[in-house]
Write a protein that holds these residues in place. Sequence first.
Motif, mmCIF file in Angstrom:
data_model
loop_
_atom_site.group_PDB
_atom_site.id
_atom_site.type_symbol
_atom_site.label_atom_id
_atom_site.label_comp_id
_atom_site.label_asym_id
_atom_site.label_seq_id
_atom_site.Cartn_x
_atom_site.Cartn_y
_atom_site.Cartn_z
ATOM 1 N N LYS A 246 48.333 26.940 86.963
ATOM 2 C CA LYS A 246 48.782 26.447 85.658
ATOM 3 C C LYS A 246 47.891 25.347 85.089
ATOM 4 C CE LYS A 246 53.617 27.578 86.643
ATOM 5 N NZ LYS A 246 55.023 27.060 86.719
ATOM 6 N N GLY A 248 46.906 22.532 86.533
ATOM 7 C CA GLY A 248 47.182 21.172 86.971
ATOM 8 C C GLY A 248 46.131 20.599 87.891
ATOM 9 N N ARG A 253 41.842 24.896 86.938
ATOM 10 C CA ARG A 253 41.166 24.905 85.639
ATOM 11 C C ARG A 253 39.841 25.658 85.717
ATOM 12 N NH1 ARG A 253 42.805 19.640 85.836
ATOM 13 N NH2 ARG A 253 40.684 18.778 85.890
ATOM 14 N N THR A 366 47.097 28.156 76.554
ATOM 15 C CA THR A 366 46.030 27.780 77.487
ATOM 16 C C THR A 366 45.454 26.421 77.126
ATOM 17 O OG1 THR A 366 45.477 30.118 77.800
ATOM 18 C CG2 THR A 366 43.811 28.497 78.439
ATOM 19 N N GLN A 368 46.890 24.009 75.626
ATOM 20 C CA GLN A 368 47.850 22.950 75.937
ATOM 21 C C GLN A 368 47.817 22.597 77.423
ATOM 22 O OE1 GLN A 368 49.578 21.168 73.628
ATOM 23 N NE2 GLN A 368 49.992 19.871 75.412
ATOM 24 N N LYS A 369 47.594 23.580 78.285
ATOM 25 C CA LYS A 369 47.496 23.307 79.720
ATOM 26 C C LYS A 369 46.331 22.368 80.010
ATOM 27 C CE LYS A 369 49.542 27.704 81.211
ATOM 28 N NZ LYS A 369 49.296 28.988 81.918
ATOM 29 N N ARG A 371 44.978 20.326 77.815
ATOM 30 C CA ARG A 371 45.288 19.032 77.196
ATOM 31 C C ARG A 371 46.234 18.230 78.087
ATOM 32 N NH1 ARG A 371 46.154 20.703 72.425
ATOM 33 N NH2 ARG A 371 44.236 19.968 71.433
ATOM 34 N N ASN A 372 47.205 18.898 78.689
ATOM 35 C CA ASN A 372 48.126 18.213 79.610
ATOM 36 C C ASN A 372 47.383 17.626 80.805
ATOM 37 O OD1 ASN A 372 50.244 18.973 77.962
ATOM 38 N ND2 ASN A 372 50.862 20.702 79.233
ATOM 39 N N ALA A 373 46.290 18.286 81.206
ATOM 40 C CA ALA A 373 45.488 17.801 82.339
ATOM 41 C C ALA A 373 44.447 16.771 81.896
ATOM 42 C CB ALA A 373 44.803 18.974 83.023
ATOM 43 N N GLN A 374 44.473 16.390 80.612
ATOM 44 C CA GLN A 374 43.519 15.423 80.059
ATOM 45 C C GLN A 374 42.071 15.914 80.148
ATOM 46 O OE1 GLN A 374 44.620 12.457 78.477
ATOM 47 N NE2 GLN A 374 46.533 13.599 78.751
ATOM 48 N N ASP A 375 41.889 17.224 80.180
ATOM 49 C CA ASP A 375 40.545 17.809 80.197
ATOM 50 C C ASP A 375 40.134 18.099 78.753
ATOM 51 O OD1 ASP A 375 38.207 19.190 80.566
ATOM 52 O OD2 ASP A 375 39.002 20.583 82.061
ATOM 53 N N VAL A 379 39.159 21.406 76.258
ATOM 54 C CA VAL A 379 39.966 21.641 75.056
ATOM 55 C C VAL A 379 39.071 21.859 73.850
ATOM 56 C CG1 VAL A 379 41.547 20.549 73.413
ATOM 57 C CG2 VAL A 379 42.032 20.454 75.861
#
Length: 456
Positions: A246, A248, A253, A366, A368-369, A371-375, A379
């Motif tokens: 996912k 994380g 990633r 995808t 958003q995943k 972005r949630n990981a601050q990557d 993004v």
Amino acid sequence: MLINCGPLSDFTQARYVIHLSTGKRLVLFRLAAIDPSCSKPNETAGWSYYAMEAECPHAGGPMADSQVDIEDSAYIVSCPWHAYDFNVETGESSVGIKACTFPVDVRDGSVTIDFPTEDRSSIKLDRVEPVSEKVKLKSKSKSTLTPTRSSAQSVPQAENSSAEQVGAIQYLSDDATLCDWAVHILNTAHPEHKIELTTHLYNIFSSREGTSSPMEIGRGTVTAPDQPPREKMVEVKPGAMPRTGKGGSLKSRIAMLHALANIELWAIDLAIDICVRFSTFKTVGDDPQELPRAYFHDWLKVARDEAKHFSLLRTRIEELGSYFGALPVHHGLWQSASETAYDLRSRISIIALVHEARGLDVNPLTIQKFRNAQDLESVESLEIIHNDEITHVTTGHRWLTWICAQEGTDPVKIFRDNVSKHFRGSIQGPFNEEARLQAGMDRRYYGTTPTPVAAS
């Protein structure tokens, strides 16, 4: 009011997005002067500068990604979503609507745009953003990639794979046809060679359009391979692919980016293949029509975009400490191409309007995943890819609609008939209805119960 965008010497690319303090965005075009002998405020040293609104007045399409042509000694830009055309100087369109354009003055050594304001309120320049069309090609020298300790412990390392010399690329002669180039690219196994040749083909084909020596199409002179070869890849069946997770973890990633890069590499071949495999296509009816040159230009642009996408993903994978080819891949996308190799209507329906359109649905999730990981670096690349993919679905919709218009058939019915023949299962949501509609696909194409099409 006059907005100074900066010194003229700073503007070296073909187009820029001008961001104003109000949130308004403009596109600045730097194009070769059609008549260098003329002296105009917006022209200097053989270049002409034009500014227009960044969103198409029809449906908000990105004019920064528009196609530029010359018609009647004037530059015409066409929106990538629905091909609405506008004179870049006057804003006039052949479809009756008008885009906002703004006078540009470069006579004092700077680029100044005359932007009107109703209440004389102060508007300032926020920033100038170059619009990149560049593909991130491999350096000829060895990579200086140094993986982090965490990546070295969790993902396959580049070793010699990401640092190897790209090697010499074989270019064809000046008299090669588009179909010659297409088969050459399809038979090229090395991904770095493939993306460079694809970019080169688009550039030379586009540059020769409108000249006295346009590139010959070469319809029916060569044969496309049954399946393009791959180099140093571990292939598995689609259902046997390892789970990507996912997003994380770094490992997850990288796996997601690797899977996407594999799709983009096949997407290059699909866009090139649709040019050569169907080069002799003619519509059916009393007055059969062959595919116009615009068809080939459109799909070469799609191929060029896919080459850019692969290069962005490959670069990001390496920045994260791995390399393309470190993980297994599947060839499921080409299986759909093989099944639709004998009918252009089927090919467009399944590849562009099912698979590409499905990408519009899943891309935001995808992104958003990551972005949630601050990557945020990933993004940025994924957002570029998503916006381009809308235009690719538009291209498929445009040419299926064109074929059906010549043949007197309903594109929605043709699409649905081909889905029932060549796609396993039903097209299921959730759907990104906004992106699909931007690409020309309303709910008649994918809704459970198709809405009857009104007779024209």
